[in-house]
Scaffold this motif. Structure first.
Motif, PDB file in Angstrom:
ATOM      1  N   GLY A 144     -24.914  -6.936   1.662  1.00 52.25           N
ATOM      2  CA  GLY A 144     -26.267  -7.147   1.152  1.00 52.25           C
ATOM      3  C   GLY A 144     -26.401  -8.468   0.426  1.00 52.25           C
ATOM      4  O   GLY A 144     -25.447  -8.951  -0.194  1.00 52.25           O
ATOM      5  N   LYS A 180     -32.504 -10.164  11.917  1.00 55.54           N
ATOM      6  CA  LYS A 180     -33.012  -8.937  11.317  1.00 55.54           C
ATOM      7  C   LYS A 180     -33.534  -9.248   9.926  1.00 55.54           C
ATOM      8  O   LYS A 180     -32.827  -9.816   9.090  1.00 55.54           O
ATOM      9  N   ASP A 181     -34.786  -8.888   9.667  1.00 59.15           N
ATOM     10  CA  ASP A 181     -35.380  -9.134   8.363  1.00 59.15           C
ATOM     11  C   ASP A 181     -34.641  -8.357   7.275  1.00 59.15           C
ATOM     12  O   ASP A 181     -34.312  -7.184   7.479  1.00 59.15           O
ATOM     13  N   PRO A 182     -34.365  -8.984   6.127  1.00 54.43           N
ATOM     14  CA  PRO A 182     -33.726  -8.235   5.041  1.00 54.43           C
ATOM     15  C   PRO A 182     -34.651  -7.163   4.494  1.00 54.43           C
ATOM     16  O   PRO A 182     -35.879  -7.309   4.517  1.00 54.43           O
ATOM     17  N   LYS A 183     -34.067  -6.080   4.001  1.00 53.74           N
ATOM     18  CA  LYS A 183     -34.871  -5.018   3.412  1.00 53.74           C
ATOM     19  C   LYS A 183     -35.483  -5.501   2.096  1.00 53.74           C
ATOM     20  O   LYS A 183     -34.856  -6.248   1.345  1.00 53.74           O
ATOM     21  N   GLU A 184     -36.694  -5.046   1.838  1.00 47.67           N
ATOM     22  CA  GLU A 184     -37.417  -5.490   0.643  1.00 47.67           C
ATOM     23  C   GLU A 184     -36.631  -5.191  -0.632  1.00 47.67           C
ATOM     24  O   GLU A 184     -36.587  -6.007  -1.565  1.00 47.67           O
ATOM     25  N   GLU A 185     -35.981  -4.030  -0.671  1.00 50.57           N
ATOM     26  CA  GLU A 185     -35.196  -3.657  -1.851  1.00 50.57           C
ATOM     27  C   GLU A 185     -34.047  -4.634  -2.077  1.00 50.57           C
ATOM     28  O   GLU A 185     -33.734  -4.998  -3.215  1.00 50.57           O
ATOM     29  N   ASP A 186     -33.415  -5.071  -0.985  1.00 47.07           N
ATOM     30  CA  ASP A 186     -32.313  -6.024  -1.071  1.00 47.07           C
ATOM     31  C   ASP A 186     -32.810  -7.366  -1.611  1.00 47.07           C
ATOM     32  O   ASP A 186     -32.155  -8.001  -2.452  1.00 47.07           O
ATOM     33  N   HIS A 227     -28.295 -14.305   8.677  1.00 49.12           N
ATOM     34  CA  HIS A 227     -28.055 -13.280   9.706  1.00 49.12           C
ATOM     35  C   HIS A 227     -26.742 -13.647  10.379  1.00 49.12           C
ATOM     36  O   HIS A 227     -26.120 -14.659  10.028  1.00 49.12           O
ATOM     37  N   LYS A 246     -38.357 -16.123   1.929  1.00 50.60           N
ATOM     38  CA  LYS A 246     -38.496 -14.765   1.390  1.00 50.60           C
ATOM     39  C   LYS A 246     -37.497 -14.525   0.260  1.00 50.60           C
ATOM     40  O   LYS A 246     -37.798 -13.849  -0.732  1.00 50.60           O
ATOM     41  N   LYS A 259     -33.518  -7.069  -5.412  1.00 52.96           N
ATOM     42  CA  LYS A 259     -32.267  -7.040  -6.188  1.00 52.96           C
ATOM     43  C   LYS A 259     -31.575  -8.406  -6.166  1.00 52.96           C
ATOM     44  O   LYS A 259     -30.961  -8.822  -7.158  1.00 52.96           O
ATOM     45  N   HIS A 271     -28.019  -9.009  -2.209  1.00 50.65           N
ATOM     46  CA  HIS A 271     -27.999  -8.816  -3.655  1.00 50.65           C
ATOM     47  C   HIS A 271     -26.602  -8.907  -4.254  1.00 50.65           C
ATOM     48  O   HIS A 271     -26.445  -9.142  -5.448  1.00 50.65           O
TER      49      HIS A 271
END
Length: 285
Positions: free
Chosen positions: A13, A42-48, A34, A100, A51, A15
């Motif tokens: 991750g 692949k787009d990173p997850k918003e939570e990642d 990537h 982002k 953090k 983070h």
């Protein structure tokens, strides 16, 4: 404050990267956004992402000191139209992720003309950059062209070549450079010699402008000056050596820039390289 770090893994991750950087006694880093050997992003997850930004701030790592490196498949100079378009599209997606994450700088090798000649390559790269930056003109990201090893159809092994690409772009304000010490050594920039470091800085000022010199890839070289092999070595254990980096670090224009190790090995070995770099600075200062 001297800014030193390494190319870090994002496998657990984004983070985790600031935390892992502090663990090796770094205060900056470089990442891929990537897998660098694929065309898929692949787009990173918003939570990642959230953090990651929190950990950057908690650990006092500046978003302007870190670097995203492009994927390996990108070749903005290629005469192959399909691969040229795929390179442009991949770089657009990578730059979106860079923005982002809140990171300011994105590093890319200019590419290889594959036998079509430098003039073709300059125009091909500049046109690709213009397409990319026209589409992403609203993003607060600067593209840094990296000097490369002198081999094959590579463009950018001379500082003048990087300047020629920037000069032909309509978005010069969105472009700058990264200097790689191993690639430069491969291409007859002998940073073991103070006069040669001055030559390097004079060429950057003449062809590009020192204000566009933003980042350094800090690598020793497994092979002698001018070999054109692009084989990185641990700091002080290659042909540049401890004395060479001591000379390189004696210039204010150099020492003020963020430096990212791309030497062999994992985090523990990067931690050892960072110790070596800091010991060189103590010798110098």
């Amino acid at each position: 404050m001297f800014k030193i770090g390494a190319h870090m893994s994002t496998s657990k991750g984004f983070h985790k990267v600031p935390l892992n950087t502090i663990a090796i006694d770094g205060n900056t880093f470089q990442i891929f956004c990537h897998s660098p050997r694929t065309w898929k992003v692949k787009d990173p997850k918003e939570e990642d992402v959230i953090k990651f930004k929190e950990n950057m701030k908690k650990n006092n790592i500046s978003f302007k000191d870190v670097l995203v490196h492009s994927g390996y498949l990108i070749n903005l100079a290629t005469p192959n139209d399909e691969n040229w378009e795929k390179s442009i599209n991949l770089m657009i997606e990578e730059l979106k992720i860079t923005a982002k994450l809140g990171i300011k700088y994105f590093n890319v090798h200019p590419g290889s003309h594959l036998g079509k000649g430098d003039e073709f390559g300059y125009d091909r790269i500049a046109k690709a950059l213009d397409i990319i930056l026209e589409k992403l003109n609203n993003l607060d990201v600067v593209i840094l062209l990296e000097n490369v090893a002198k081999k094959g159809g590579n463009i950018g092994w001379k500082i003048e070549q990087l300047g020629e690409i920037i000069k032909r772009s309509n978005f010069q304000e969105k472009l700058g450079i990264t200097y790689d010490t191993c690639h430069g050594f491969d291409s007859y920039y002998d940073i073991r010699n103070k006069n040669e470091v001055r030559r390097l800085l004079e060429e950057i000022e003449k062809y590009i402008g020192l204000e566009k010199f933003k980042m350094i890839h800090l690598n020793d070289s497994k092979f002698p000056l001018g070999a054109g092999k692009d084989r990185h070595e641990f700091i002080g254990k290659g042909e540049i050596g401890i004395k060479g980096f001591e000379t390189f670090f004696s210039f204010e224009e150099i020492i003020k820039l963020p430096m990212h190790l791309e030497t062999p090995g994992d985090d523990s070995e990067h931690a050892e390289d960072i110790k070596v770099v800091k010991s060189i600075l103590e010798i110098k200062g």
